[in-house]
Motif scaffolding. Structure first.
Motif, mmCIF file in Angstrom:
data_model
loop_
_atom_site.group_PDB
_atom_site.id
_atom_site.type_symbol
_atom_site.label_atom_id
_atom_site.label_comp_id
_atom_site.label_asym_id
_atom_site.label_seq_id
_atom_site.Cartn_x
_atom_site.Cartn_y
_atom_site.Cartn_z
ATOM 1 N N THR A 217 -62.863 73.590 46.718
ATOM 2 C CA THR A 217 -64.038 73.944 45.928
ATOM 3 C C THR A 217 -64.759 75.156 46.509
ATOM 4 O OG1 THR A 217 -65.371 72.335 47.166
ATOM 5 C CG2 THR A 217 -64.429 71.628 45.063
ATOM 6 N N VAL A 219 -68.631 76.971 45.478
ATOM 7 C CA VAL A 219 -69.806 76.808 44.610
ATOM 8 C C VAL A 219 -70.897 77.796 44.999
ATOM 9 C CG1 VAL A 219 -71.673 75.252 43.923
ATOM 10 C CG2 VAL A 219 -69.354 74.345 44.221
ATOM 11 N N VAL A 249 -61.302 74.802 42.326
ATOM 12 C CA VAL A 249 -62.399 74.672 41.372
ATOM 13 C C VAL A 249 -63.548 75.561 41.834
ATOM 14 C CG1 VAL A 249 -63.928 73.093 40.164
ATOM 15 C CG2 VAL A 249 -61.684 72.290 40.950
ATOM 16 N N LEU A 299 -68.153 66.776 41.952
ATOM 17 C CA LEU A 299 -67.222 67.767 42.485
ATOM 18 C C LEU A 299 -67.225 67.767 44.010
ATOM 19 C CD1 LEU A 299 -65.215 69.965 41.770
ATOM 20 C CD2 LEU A 299 -67.126 71.578 41.654
ATOM 21 N N SER A 303 -64.008 66.864 46.568
ATOM 22 C CA SER A 303 -63.539 68.030 47.312
ATOM 23 C C SER A 303 -62.825 67.624 48.605
ATOM 24 C CB SER A 303 -64.725 68.938 47.638
ATOM 25 O OG SER A 303 -64.299 70.047 48.407
ATOM 26 N N HIS A 306 -64.235 72.422 51.172
ATOM 27 C CA HIS A 306 -65.268 73.168 50.465
ATOM 28 C C HIS A 306 -65.560 74.455 51.230
ATOM 29 C CE1 HIS A 306 -68.746 74.061 48.005
ATOM 30 N NE2 HIS A 306 -69.487 74.163 49.088
#
Length: 407
Positions: A217, A219, A249, A299, A303, A306
């Protein structure tokens, strides 16, 4: 006690504090920009700010302060009307970033004024010039960056106290101003951000990823160099080649929160995707855009690794929330991140610019997740012991604000 929160995008950093003070019996109001469309339960007032036309001959140094002080004047005049109608707060708590608090002591000299001191810009030594790919600042640019502190210094000088979320962010202020700043993080709700082996997320193509799956992930509010999007994308080809089952993602918008916009009309998302897309299996790269908070929570719970990168700048809430959810955070070895993450203990640190090292660290994290179980547990424990909303941060914030109330 009467408390007035001032924030152009309320509730902002006061999301939990304002309702908690209300719950404790205080009369809480907010003042925000009329264009703010966020939903909140706190009653209050609005001001209307329209940016005046700027003389094209004005220097960039002058324009920044003019913008902030203009907003400060609008807010002060709105508050003067409130005073004339009989409204008299005991404590005012406002964010210093947009100039809103600059003249509030002229309206209510009797009130105690607290400013949220998020970051003090520097011409050198922080974000400006950190990434030579995008910024080798001229001396004029150094002066412009340093000049962005004018309203921040004025705000704190006229306040009774400041508050910063992290020690490093407080340290960006000069010593004479730093003395008046208390460090309290906004807080992470660890009852919400917690490990959940039943968590799952539906991706844009309909695929469902679950806790235990091989999920990488990334973000951020927006995908941009300040948060290392370019480094992450350049690391992906080697990661995806080594991990053919990994799902990547990526959450974030395609606007610019910090720094400059790319040349040519494209957003940073497309710029760096185009750079590497021929080396990626795009069926396994999922751009989610901006997602609801519940989706973000899930999410972080699914994960396996991350990635979080940042220039020496304001630390993202998302990194602490990922730690609280028990994610293995692979973070940039930059000063804001080092305040929380100890390499090999509660996370993994990688040189911000070392693309090969990022590929190696992320591949390792995806390949052998069981080797990092202790790190995941330690990450959550770090948040529980130092940054938990309900047991640590919110009580400290309440005590701090109430300490300025009438004796």
């Amino acid at each position: 006690m009467k408390v007035l929160f001032v924030h152009q995008n309320f509730p902002g950093q006061f999301l939990h504090l304002a309702p908690e003070l209300t719950r404790r019996g205080h009369e809480v109001r907010m003042l925000t920009d009329a264009v703010n469309t966020r939903k909140f339960s706190t009653d209050g007032f609005r001001y209307k700010f329209e940016q005046a036309a700027v003389d094209p001959a004005a220097t960039r140094l002058g324009r920044n302060y003019t913008t902030m002080s203009d907003r400060g004047v609008v807010v002060a005049r709105a508050c003067l009307q409130l005073r004339e109608r009989g409204y008299m707060p005991d404590v005012i708590f406002g964010h210093s970033g947009w100039g809103e608090t600059l003249f509030l002591k002229e309206v209510w000299p009797e009130a105690k004024l607290i400013v949220y001191a998020e970051f003090y810009y520097k011409g050198r030594g922080a974000d400006v010039g950190f990434d030579p790919e995008f910024s080798t600042p001229s001396f004029d640019q150094v002066m412009i960056a340093q000049g962005r502190t004018t309203h921040l210094g004025q705000a704190l000088l006229h306040a009774d106290a400041g508050l910063s979320p992290t020690a490093w962010q407080a340290s960006t202020y000069p010593p004479v101003l730093r003395e008046g700043i208390r460090v309290i993080f906004d807080g992470v709700d660890t009852a919400v951000m917690r490990p959940d082996d039943q968590a799952q997320v539906t991706l844009p193509n309909g695929k469902i990823v679950k806790a235990g799956d091989e999920v990488l992930t990334f973000v951020n509010r927006n995908l941009e160099p300040y948060r290392g999007y370019h480094i992450f994308m350049r690391a992906l080809p080697a990661v995806m080649k080594q991990r053919p089952e990994a799902q990547v993602v990526i959450v974030g918008g395609d606007e610019v929160s910090y720094g400059a916009t790319p040349k040519g009309g494209k957003g940073w998302k497309e710029v760096f995707l185009n750079e590497v897309k021929d080396q990626l299996d795009l069926t396994r790269v999922h751009f989610m855009g901006k997602v609801p908070y519940a989706t973000f929570v899930s999410l972080m719970q699914v994960s396996r690794a991350h990635a979080y990168l940042t220039y020496p700048f304001v630390l993202s809430w998302s990194m602490l929330e990922a730690m609280a959810a028990g994610a293995h955070v692979v973070g940039s070895d930059t000063t804001p991140v080092r305040e929380l993450i100890r390499d090999g203990e509660n996370g993994t640190l990688v040189d911000f610019f070392d693309v090969k090292a990022w590929s190696k660290a992320l591949t390792k994290a995806l390949a052998r997740p069981e080797k990092f179980d202790d790190i995941r547990r330690a990450a959550r424990q770090t948040i529980l012991e130092g940054y938990d909303l309900k047991s640590i941060c919110l009580p400290a914030m309440v005590e701090f604000v109430e300490g300025f109330g009438p004796k």
